[in-house]
Every structure is written in structure tokens, then in C-alpha cells.
Enzyme design. Structure first.
Site: not given
Length: 341
Positions: A240-242
Site C-alpha cells: 500500500a501507499h507509503n
């Protein structure tokens, strides 16, 4: 393409015992070796096959001594398994040594690329893309605007690289991988509806990373989602993001890692592991398959279960779990005795 035993020995710095002109054109398992094939023996469990194999050439450890006549030419090396792996890599490089630009395909006028580019049919390269030397881009690959790709990178058919992504050198990305799609960012409203949170960060893939088929790596909301040098990702992983994956960490298939979690160096994560968001996982952590991680993990921990606990504690608990029917039966018998006075 054919190679003689002498040529192979030169590549591996090995010594030939048998026919130096024995030719091979394919690789095989020792129990399935046929004339014209090359195989190896490193596990003593398979020694008996050496005396029955029809392989033309067999790689063995330099301290191996035959106990009866063999029909195969031997090449003795320091480490037979490592030597065979070297040949597999060499063979793969030859097999994948494509070059040229197939049509129809599209390269934007502002894109730049180095020598040795292979671009398969129906591939697309966007504006201001920078591609290094000896990059292989197979058919139906999409590379968005402002992407940067280093040297000796392979993108297999159907890979999608969204805009602004950065990919280092010596990277292999298998079919169906999506890099840089939007992260799962939505803001709930007062009446239950969701508003999309723009995802304006990017993805950074450092050198020597291998990404398996169907894996998805989301762009950051802000900043970068980062896959560090030497990381190995199996098929069908969701990052997922980051998220940040540390150097030389290996992750097996169907694992999902939620947003903003940081994973350290040299970790081993089994298949179907679920890792919650905003966690910090230390270095050299080992997580067994199907575990659920919902807390920060210190360096060198080994975990199993859902929710995950220490590996040894899990094994002790599982023994008691297996014995629960027997234990409950004993308890019921004791209750009967007590109730009957």
C-alpha cells in the site's frame, strides 16, 4: 546454441573429467538428463542418478569421487549448486537477449533511452521518460510520463508503470505487475459517503529488486513508497501507499501490507501474511505464513499466528489447542464425579 564441456568449464573455472568435446544444448535435472543436456549433482540424495543419467555433462563438487564408471562427462567445481545457478543465469541472459523496437509501439519524442533497448509490440513509453542501457521492455508494457529506469532492467509483458515512478538498475519486474497506482485513500463524509484523497506521491524501486507476477505497489499519498535494494517480492503481493520495504527482505505470495508500514532489512515474510498499517517492523524479523501482524515488531523476532505471537509460544499453545477435546473430556469426567459425590 551448443557449448562444449571445455567451454563450460572455462565459464565456471572448473576441471573436465571425461570428453572435453562433449556438447550440450539444454539444461536438465539429473534424473531426467538426456543426450545433449547438462545437469548437476550437489545433494548426496541424488548420487545414484549419476550412474544412470544420460546427460552428456554433469557438474559435481571438486571433492566428489565416483564409485563406479559413469557415462557422463564430469566438470568439477568448488560448489556445484552455485555453478549450475550461474549457468542458469547465463542461459537466461542468452534466451532473453532481445534487441530492437517492434512495431506497432510508441515512444514519445521527449523520451530518452540507452543502447541495447528492446521494445516489444504495443508497448508505450510516455513523455520525459528516461531509460538506461540494455533494458528489455516486452509487449504490452505501459510506462507513464516522467518515469526513470536504470540499466539492465527487464519488464515482462503487461507490466504497468504509472507516472513519476523511479526504477533502479538490475531490476526484474514480471508480468502483470502494477507500479504506482493510487493508494487506497478515501475520506469518510458526515453522511457516510467517501471522498477520494488525491495520491500525488510516487514509487521508488531501488537496484537488484525482483518483483513477481501480479504484484501491486501503490504510489504514496505524499512522498514515496519505497522498495529498497535487493528486496525480493513473490507473486500477488499488495503493497500500500507509503510502505517501505528494507534491503534484502523477501516476501512470499499473497501477503498484504497496509499503508505507511515500515519493514526493516533482511526480513523473511511467509505467504498470506497480513500486516496492519502504520507499524514498524525491525530487521531480520521472520514471520510465518498466514500470520496477522497488528503491532510493532522488534529486531530478530520470529512470529506465527493470527494475531501473531512469538514462534515458540505459538507452538506451545498449538499443542494445548490440539489436546483441547481430550482435556475437555477429562474435565467433564471430573465434573461428573464431583456432582455425583
Amino acid at each position: 546454441m551448443k557449448f562444449t564441456a571445455t567451454q563450460i568449464a572455462e565459464i565456471l573455472d572448473g576441471k573436465v573429467e571425461g570428453n572435453p568435446e562433449a556438447e550440450v544444448s539444454e539444461l536438465a535435472k539429473i534424473e531426467e538428463g538426456s543426450e545433449g543436456s547438462l545437469t548437476f549433482l550437489s545433494n548426496p540424495k541424488y548420487t545414484s542418478f549419476l550412474y544412470t543419467t544420460n546427460a552428456s555433462v554433469t557438474i559435481v563438487n571438486d571433492d566428489f569421487e565416483v564409485e563406479q564408471p559413469v557415462n557422463t562427462t564430469l566438470i568439477k567445481v568448488k560448489d556445484a549448486y552455485k555453478a549450475f545457478s550461474t549457468l542458469l543465469e547465463y542461459y537466461n541472459q542468452i534466451k532473453l537477449n532481445k534487441s530492437g523496437i517492434e512495431q506497432p509501439s510508441h515512444i514519445s519524442e521527449s523520451a530518452k533511452y540507452g543502447e541495447g533497448l528492446y521494445l516489444g509490440a504495443f508497448a508505450y513509453i510516455g513523455e520525459n521518460v528516461s531509460i538506461g542501457e540494455n533494458v528489455k521492455i516486452y509487449p504490452n508494457v505501459y510506462i507513464g510520463d516522467n518515469v526513470k529506469i536504470g540499466n539492465n532492467v527487464t519488464l515482462f509483458p503487461g507490466v504497468k508503470v504509472y507516472s513519476e515512478s523511479l526504477i533502479g538498475s538490475e531490476v526484474t519486474i514480471h508480468s502483470g505487475v502494477v507500479i504506482g497506482a493510487d493508494g487506497f485513500g478515501f475520506s469518510p463524509g458526515d453522511t457516510g459517503e467517501y471522498s477520494k484523497v488525491p495520491q500525488i506521491g510516487n514509487v521508488i524501486i531501488e537496484d537488484y529488486v525482483d518483483i513477481g507476477a501480479g504484484t501491486t505497489i501503490d504510489r504514496a499519498t505524499l512522498g514515496s513508497t519505497i522498495i529498497r535494494k535487493g528486496a525480493k517480492l513473490d507473486n500477488h503481493i499488495q503493497i500500500a501507499h507509503n510502505v517501505e520495504i528494507g534491503e534484502n527482505t523477501a516476501i512470499a505470495a499473497q501477503t498484504g501490507i497496509a499503508g505507511s508500514t515500515k519493514i526493516g532489512k533482511n526480513c523473511l515474510i511467509g505467504g498470506q501474511v497480513g500486516i496492519a498499517g502504520h507499524l514498524t517492523i525491525g530487521n531480520r524479523v521472520k514471520i510465518q505464513a498466514q500470520s496477522g501482524i497488528g503491532r510493532d515488531i522488534k529486531d530478530d523476532e520470529m512470529l506465527q499466528g493470527s494475531p501473531a505471537i512469538g514462534y515458540s509460544d505459538y507452538n506451545k499453545s498449538y499443542i494445548h489447542f490440539k489436546n483441547l477435546p481430550k482435556t475437555m473430556n477429562i474435565i467433564h469426567q471430573l465434573e461428573k464425579k464431583i456432582n455425583n459425590g
